[in-house]
Design a protein around this motif. Structure first.
Motif, PDB file in Angstrom:
ATOM      1  N   VAL A   4      89.885  37.001   8.124  1.00  0.00           N
ATOM      2  CA  VAL A   4      90.794  36.826   9.284  1.00  0.00           C
ATOM      3  C   VAL A   4      90.436  37.852  10.326  1.00  0.00           C
ATOM      4  CG1 VAL A   4      93.164  37.251   9.893  1.00  0.00           C
ATOM      5  CG2 VAL A   4      92.548  35.856   7.677  1.00  0.00           C
ATOM      6  N   ARG A   5      90.566  37.544  11.480  1.00  0.00           N
ATOM      7  CA  ARG A   5      90.269  38.805  12.407  1.00  0.00           C
ATOM      8  C   ARG A   5      91.444  38.911  13.518  1.00  0.00           C
ATOM      9  NH1 ARG A   5      84.527  40.604  12.312  1.00  0.00           N
ATOM     10  NH2 ARG A   5      83.673  38.871  10.992  1.00  0.00           N
ATOM     11  N   HIS A   6      91.833  39.796  14.215  1.00  0.00           N
ATOM     12  CA  HIS A   6      92.876  39.893  14.989  1.00  0.00           C
ATOM     13  C   HIS A   6      91.983  40.405  16.235  1.00  0.00           C
ATOM     14  CE1 HIS A   6      96.238  39.239  12.159  1.00  0.00           C
ATOM     15  NE2 HIS A   6      95.365  39.812  11.513  1.00  0.00           N
ATOM     16  N   VAL A   7      92.477  39.783  17.347  1.00  0.00           N
ATOM     17  CA  VAL A   7      91.746  40.404  18.640  1.00  0.00           C
ATOM     18  C   VAL A   7      92.767  40.738  19.547  1.00  0.00           C
ATOM     19  CG1 VAL A   7      90.453  39.779  20.630  1.00  0.00           C
ATOM     20  CG2 VAL A   7      89.899  38.819  18.229  1.00  0.00           C
ATOM     21  N   LEU A   8      92.816  42.151  19.856  1.00  0.00           N
ATOM     22  CA  LEU A   8      93.721  42.543  20.830  1.00  0.00           C
ATOM     23  C   LEU A   8      93.340  42.798  22.015  1.00  0.00           C
ATOM     24  CD1 LEU A   8      95.283  45.304  18.320  1.00  0.00           C
ATOM     25  CD2 LEU A   8      96.039  42.865  18.323  1.00  0.00           C
ATOM     26  N   VAL A   9      93.884  42.320  23.123  1.00  0.00           N
ATOM     27  CA  VAL A   9      93.309  42.455  24.572  1.00  0.00           C
ATOM     28  C   VAL A   9      94.271  43.765  25.323  1.00  0.00           C
ATOM     29  CG1 VAL A   9      92.868  41.329  26.605  1.00  0.00           C
ATOM     30  CG2 VAL A   9      93.042  40.263  24.798  1.00  0.00           C
ATOM     31  N   LEU A  10      93.460  44.710  25.752  1.00  0.00           N
ATOM     32  CA  LEU A  10      94.004  45.862  26.522  1.00  0.00           C
ATOM     33  C   LEU A  10      93.374  45.832  27.849  1.00  0.00           C
ATOM     34  CD1 LEU A  10      95.879  47.397  24.557  1.00  0.00           C
ATOM     35  CD2 LEU A  10      93.864  46.460  23.146  1.00  0.00           C
ATOM     36  N   PRO A  11      94.030  46.320  28.701  1.00  0.00           N
ATOM     37  CA  PRO A  11      93.449  46.523  30.327  1.00  0.00           C
ATOM     38  C   PRO A  11      92.441  47.458  30.405  1.00  0.00           C
ATOM     39  CG  PRO A  11      95.843  47.733  29.987  1.00  0.00           C
ATOM     40  CD  PRO A  11      95.457  47.086  28.440  1.00  0.00           C
ATOM     41  N   ASP A  12      92.242  48.497  29.626  1.00  0.00           N
ATOM     42  CA  ASP A  12      91.168  49.451  29.944  1.00  0.00           C
ATOM     43  C   ASP A  12      90.703  50.152  28.628  1.00  0.00           C
ATOM     44  OD1 ASP A  12      92.747  51.855  29.276  1.00  0.00           O
ATOM     45  OD2 ASP A  12      93.707  51.206  31.326  1.00  0.00           O
ATOM     46  N   ARG A  13      89.571  50.896  28.687  1.00  0.00           N
ATOM     47  CA  ARG A  13      88.841  51.524  27.800  1.00  0.00           C
ATOM     48  C   ARG A  13      89.527  52.490  26.886  1.00  0.00           C
ATOM     49  NH1 ARG A  13      82.928  53.402  27.049  1.00  0.00           N
ATOM     50  NH2 ARG A  13      82.979  54.037  24.747  1.00  0.00           N
ATOM     51  N   ASP A  14      90.652  53.297  27.707  1.00  0.00           N
ATOM     52  CA  ASP A  14      91.310  54.180  27.223  1.00  0.00           C
ATOM     53  C   ASP A  14      92.410  53.834  26.239  1.00  0.00           C
ATOM     54  OD1 ASP A  14      89.946  56.342  28.592  1.00  0.00           O
ATOM     55  OD2 ASP A  14      91.305  56.468  30.464  1.00  0.00           O
ATOM     56  N   ALA A  15      93.058  52.630  26.744  1.00  0.00           N
ATOM     57  CA  ALA A  15      94.018  52.221  26.254  1.00  0.00           C
ATOM     58  C   ALA A  15      93.611  51.391  24.666  1.00  0.00           C
ATOM     59  CB  ALA A  15      94.750  50.815  26.953  1.00  0.00           C
ATOM     60  N   ALA A  16      92.555  50.793  24.906  1.00  0.00           N
ATOM     61  CA  ALA A  16      91.775  50.216  23.547  1.00  0.00           C
ATOM     62  C   ALA A  16      91.463  51.417  22.591  1.00  0.00           C
ATOM     63  CB  ALA A  16      90.528  49.614  23.982  1.00  0.00           C
ATOM     64  N   ASP A  48      87.218  46.048  36.321  1.00  0.00           N
ATOM     65  CA  ASP A  48      87.655  44.751  36.018  1.00  0.00           C
ATOM     66  C   ASP A  48      87.380  44.121  34.727  1.00  0.00           C
ATOM     67  OD1 ASP A  48      88.599  44.558  38.923  1.00  0.00           O
ATOM     68  OD2 ASP A  48      86.672  44.110  39.395  1.00  0.00           O
ATOM     69  N   ALA A  49      87.311  45.040  33.775  1.00  0.00           N
ATOM     70  CA  ALA A  49      86.918  44.544  32.266  1.00  0.00           C
ATOM     71  C   ALA A  49      88.317  44.746  31.491  1.00  0.00           C
ATOM     72  CB  ALA A  49      85.732  45.310  32.080  1.00  0.00           C
ATOM     73  N   GLN A  50      88.392  43.856  30.703  1.00  0.00           N
ATOM     74  CA  GLN A  50      89.283  43.872  29.733  1.00  0.00           C
ATOM     75  C   GLN A  50      88.687  44.605  28.648  1.00  0.00           C
ATOM     76  OE1 GLN A  50      90.701  40.010  29.261  1.00  0.00           O
ATOM     77  NE2 GLN A  50      92.558  40.418  30.472  1.00  0.00           N
ATOM     78  N   TRP A  51      89.203  45.238  27.671  1.00  0.00           N
ATOM     79  CA  TRP A  51      88.602  45.757  26.368  1.00  0.00           C
ATOM     80  C   TRP A  51      89.559  45.259  25.172  1.00  0.00           C
ATOM     81  CZ3 TRP A  51      84.535  49.176  25.424  1.00  0.00           C
ATOM     82  CH2 TRP A  51      84.098  49.388  26.668  1.00  0.00           C
ATOM     83  N   LEU A  52      88.768  44.744  24.263  1.00  0.00           N
ATOM     84  CA  LEU A  52      89.012  44.123  22.983  1.00  0.00           C
ATOM     85  C   LEU A  52      88.864  45.237  21.829  1.00  0.00           C
ATOM     86  CD1 LEU A  52      87.047  40.733  23.475  1.00  0.00           C
ATOM     87  CD2 LEU A  52      89.377  41.237  24.513  1.00  0.00           C
ATOM     88  N   VAL A  53      90.066  45.150  21.019  1.00  0.00           N
ATOM     89  CA  VAL A  53      90.070  45.813  19.668  1.00  0.00           C
ATOM     90  C   VAL A  53      90.063  44.818  18.552  1.00  0.00           C
ATOM     91  CG1 VAL A  53      91.140  47.165  18.144  1.00  0.00           C
ATOM     92  CG2 VAL A  53      91.274  47.690  20.579  1.00  0.00           C
ATOM     93  N   VAL A  54      88.890  44.640  17.938  1.00  0.00           N
ATOM     94  CA  VAL A  54      88.585  43.452  16.751  1.00  0.00           C
ATOM     95  C   VAL A  54      89.209  44.154  15.780  1.00  0.00           C
ATOM     96  CG1 VAL A  54      87.201  41.993  16.049  1.00  0.00           C
ATOM     97  CG2 VAL A  54      87.015  42.388  18.165  1.00  0.00           C
ATOM     98  N   LEU A  55      89.981  43.718  14.711  1.00  0.00           N
ATOM     99  CA  LEU A  55      90.417  44.271  13.596  1.00  0.00           C
ATOM    100  C   LEU A  55      90.190  43.159  12.518  1.00  0.00           C
ATOM    101  CD1 LEU A  55      91.963  46.625  12.237  1.00  0.00           C
ATOM    102  CD2 LEU A  55      94.050  45.321  13.224  1.00  0.00           C
ATOM    103  N   ARG A  56      89.515  43.518  11.338  1.00  0.00           N
ATOM    104  CA  ARG A  56      89.406  42.627  10.319  1.00  0.00           C
ATOM    105  C   ARG A  56      90.621  42.654   9.284  1.00  0.00           C
ATOM    106  NH1 ARG A  56      83.514  42.941   7.674  1.00  0.00           N
ATOM    107  NH2 ARG A  56      84.867  42.936   5.931  1.00  0.00           N
ATOM    108  N   ASP A  57      91.037  41.673   8.911  1.00  0.00           N
ATOM    109  CA  ASP A  57      92.169  41.595   7.951  1.00  0.00           C
ATOM    110  C   ASP A  57      92.024  40.721   6.808  1.00  0.00           C
ATOM    111  OD1 ASP A  57      94.623  41.909   6.936  1.00  0.00           O
ATOM    112  OD2 ASP A  57      95.787  40.481   8.373  1.00  0.00           O
TER     113      ASP A  57
END
Length: 81
Positions: A4-16, A48-57
């Motif tokens: 299981v993976r969760h993908v969190l979408v953030l507006p920029d690198r700092d937020a990610a 113009d890039a989004q950043w993803l935080v991919v988290l295994r669960d």
């Protein structure tokens, strides 16, 4: 064991980066999440890039709604599979 993976979408690198750090405190995740730059179609500018935080669960212990509420504090969301 599930993958299981969760993908969190953030507006920029700092937020990610902030979200990745805060996940350990809020949810007690042991494994460091992966940060992935997701350029929007046709865009070359990093702004113009989004950043993803991919988290295994693998234990499926993280609640999708809680993650979505958590990441909303950074103007992000949890991507549905």
């Amino acid at each position: 064991m599930s993958d299981v993976r969760h993908v969190l979408v953030l507006p920029d690198r700092d937020a990610a980066e902030e979200v990745a750090e805060a996940l350990a405190e809020r949810f007690g995740v042991d494994e460091e999440p992966r940060l992935v730059r997701d350029a929007l179609a046709g865009e070359d500018d990093e702004e113009d890039a989004q950043w993803l935080v991919v988290l295994r669960d693998e234990a499926s212990r993280l609640d999708a709604d809680e993650l979505n509420e958590f990441v909303a504090g950074w103007d992000g969301w949890r991507e549905e599979p």
